[in-house]
Design an enzyme around this catalytic site. Sequence first.
Site, PDB file in Angstrom:
ATOM      1  CG  HIS A 188      -2.138  -0.928   0.883  1.00  0.00           C
ATOM      2  ND1 HIS A 188      -2.167  -2.224   1.298  1.00  0.00           N
ATOM      3  CD2 HIS A 188      -3.255  -0.724   0.148  1.00  0.00           C
ATOM      4  CE1 HIS A 188      -3.269  -2.791   0.851  1.00  0.00           C
ATOM      5  NE2 HIS A 188      -3.950  -1.912   0.154  1.00  0.00           N
ATOM      6  CD  GLU A 429     -10.385  -7.172  -2.085  1.00  0.00           C
ATOM      7  OE1 GLU A 429      -9.319  -6.625  -2.408  1.00  0.00           O
ATOM      8  OE2 GLU A 429     -11.130  -6.721  -1.193  1.00  0.00           O
ATOM      9  CG  ASP A 453      -5.868  -8.054  -1.462  1.00  0.00           C
ATOM     10  OD1 ASP A 453      -4.754  -8.389  -1.023  1.00  0.00           O
ATOM     11  OD2 ASP A 453      -6.516  -7.102  -0.994  1.00  0.00           O
ATOM     12  CB  CYS A 500     -10.672  -0.484  -8.166  1.00  0.00           C
ATOM     13  SG  CYS A 500     -10.965  -1.748  -6.945  1.00  0.00           S
TER      14      CYS A 500
HETATM   15  C1  PEP Z   1      -6.987  -4.778  -4.538  1.00  0.00           C
HETATM   16  O1  PEP Z   1      -6.801  -5.694  -3.734  1.00  0.00           O
HETATM   17  O2  PEP Z   1      -6.752  -4.865  -5.759  1.00  0.00           O
HETATM   18  C2  PEP Z   1      -7.497  -3.473  -4.064  1.00  0.00           C
HETATM   19  C3  PEP Z   1      -7.871  -2.535  -4.908  1.00  0.00           C
HETATM   20  O3  PEP Z   1      -7.517  -3.264  -2.725  1.00  0.00           O
HETATM   21  P1  PEP Z   1      -6.197  -2.960  -1.837  1.00  0.00           P
HETATM   22  O4  PEP Z   1      -5.047  -2.763  -2.775  1.00  0.00           O
HETATM   23  O5  PEP Z   1      -6.490  -1.763  -1.025  1.00  0.00           O
HETATM   24  O6  PEP Z   1      -6.086  -4.194  -1.031  1.00  0.00           O
HETATM   25 MG    MG Z   2      -7.610  -5.545  -1.716  1.00  0.00          MG
END
Ligand code: PEP
Ligand code: MG
Length: 542
Positions: A188, A429, A453, A500
């Site tokens: 992140h 995910e 994920d 996303c």
């Molecule tokens: C993902 O897992 O692709 C997602 C958009 O959520 P995060 O990256 O916040 O886990």
């Molecule tokens: Mg995620």
Amino acid sequence: MKVWNGKSVYNGIVMGPAVVWKKQDCQVTCTKITDPEAEVSRVETAIAQSKAQLLELYEKALAEVGESDAMIFMVHQMMLEDQMYLDSVYNLIRAEQVNAEYAVSVTGESLAEMFASMDDEYMSARAADMKDVSDRLVRNLVGYESSDLKQMEPSIIIADDLTPSETVQMDKSKVLAFVTVHGSSNSHTAILARTMNIPALVGVPLELDEIENGIVVIVDGYNGTMTMEPSEELIAATEKKIDEDCNKKKLLQDLKGKDNVTLDGVHIDIFANIGDTSDVDQVLEYDAGGIGLFRSEFLYLGRDTFPSEEEQFEAYKKVLQAMGDKKVIIRTLDIGADKRADYFGLEKEENPALGYRAIRICLKQPDIFCTQLRALFRAAVYGNLSIMYPMITSTDEVEQIYQIVEEVKEELTKEDLLFKIPEQGIMIETPAAVMISDELAEMVDFFSIGTNDLTQYTLAIDRQNPKLDEFYDPHHKAILRMLKMVVDNAHKAGKWVGICGELAADLSMTKTFVRMGVDELSVAPSMVLNVRKNVREMTAGC
Ligand code: PEP
Ligand code: MG
């Protein structure tokens, strides 16, 4: 001149002064001592120093945010006067003949654990305060100065590693680039760097002690290098590259206001991902059609207590109002794994990515979830809100969510508050959600695929582990087949589907996604125009 290579997680090139980022927690080791009374007196000095700092913080907070938020610093001062706490520290030093830092740290941890295990919500929330107080005391004992961005000019942050909560606390206007020794390109923190539109390198084998604060460095995200004390020639070449970068960005500006439509007339929505209300400026600047993922958990990071309903309501309302009639998709709390906040009292887990996180916390601790839902439903009146739930694995979870939504709706109705139930979707995910996406599609308004994920869980690869970066392949056939399956199942049920995860911004994939029938791509704000350019130059062929 000294050059290091690392892994670039975001392109761009900058030159500026280096700042070595110091961790807020310092490592404490246990040493045997011979003079316990000297250690006791070190603790007393550190307590006096800590109390003076807390008084200063109290006065600053009182002036800036008011009495109720400032009170926490008073509470921390009182904790430092607590006789039971002080006796435990002094007894440990005298009985075990150990150094002051160790005694303070161990006592703080065991009292924090004791608080965390209490049933009373108020008392369990004191666990984080206990940890904060003892960390402050340890820092003062060690003579540790933490980095303070407030005092500096815009700089290149160099760190061993950065957690999401450290990153969100940084003043973005002061950060030109990130360089870390550890860290994975799928973490992140890397995602935050992309949202902040700044170059970032991970896995750079630096000795942090070799870097002097203020020394000039160049971070080149295009070739993954960091150069310390660059030569005159390199400085000139870098200035030229920065200019060229600027010109390329200017050319993209011509695409503002244009449709995301292929040469043969197929339209796709291009939205932006954000983590903070202040990111909305960038969303508008880069002309995104909406917000496809607002990671609401970032509102919960870098602080000591849960954000209240009112605080969340104001944050969501601000984003909705700024976006006007454009869609804003807010994801409900996805805390856990690498996104951690002490006041949640989450236990250490062997496998946090497979652990107590996201919707699991919300379903097990509905108070936290209800507060967020109340804030979201009330804010929905002020714009075009959709919400989505993370880490779904079963239809049962969706049913449980809807039951809680009903309860919140009844509560708000009884209280006569203005609210609206927004469009509700889920993140896809987990492989489980993919495999039952036909059933899930019947239950929800839309899907948003989290490829970060989904890749981690499908390939059994920890996205946080930098050693596995080369195996982490979101282009893997298994992932692409899953995407197709999810798109088809959503469309069969008449629902729309977006992506996303970071893969949405992969320009080598735009054509594949459009041809697959994906309805929306949500990317870092600065990537919106690049993806638009790709869409406008391709044919969908369908
Ligand atoms: C993902 O897992 O692709 C997602 C958009 O959520 P995060 O990256 O916040 O886990
Ligand atoms: Mg995620």
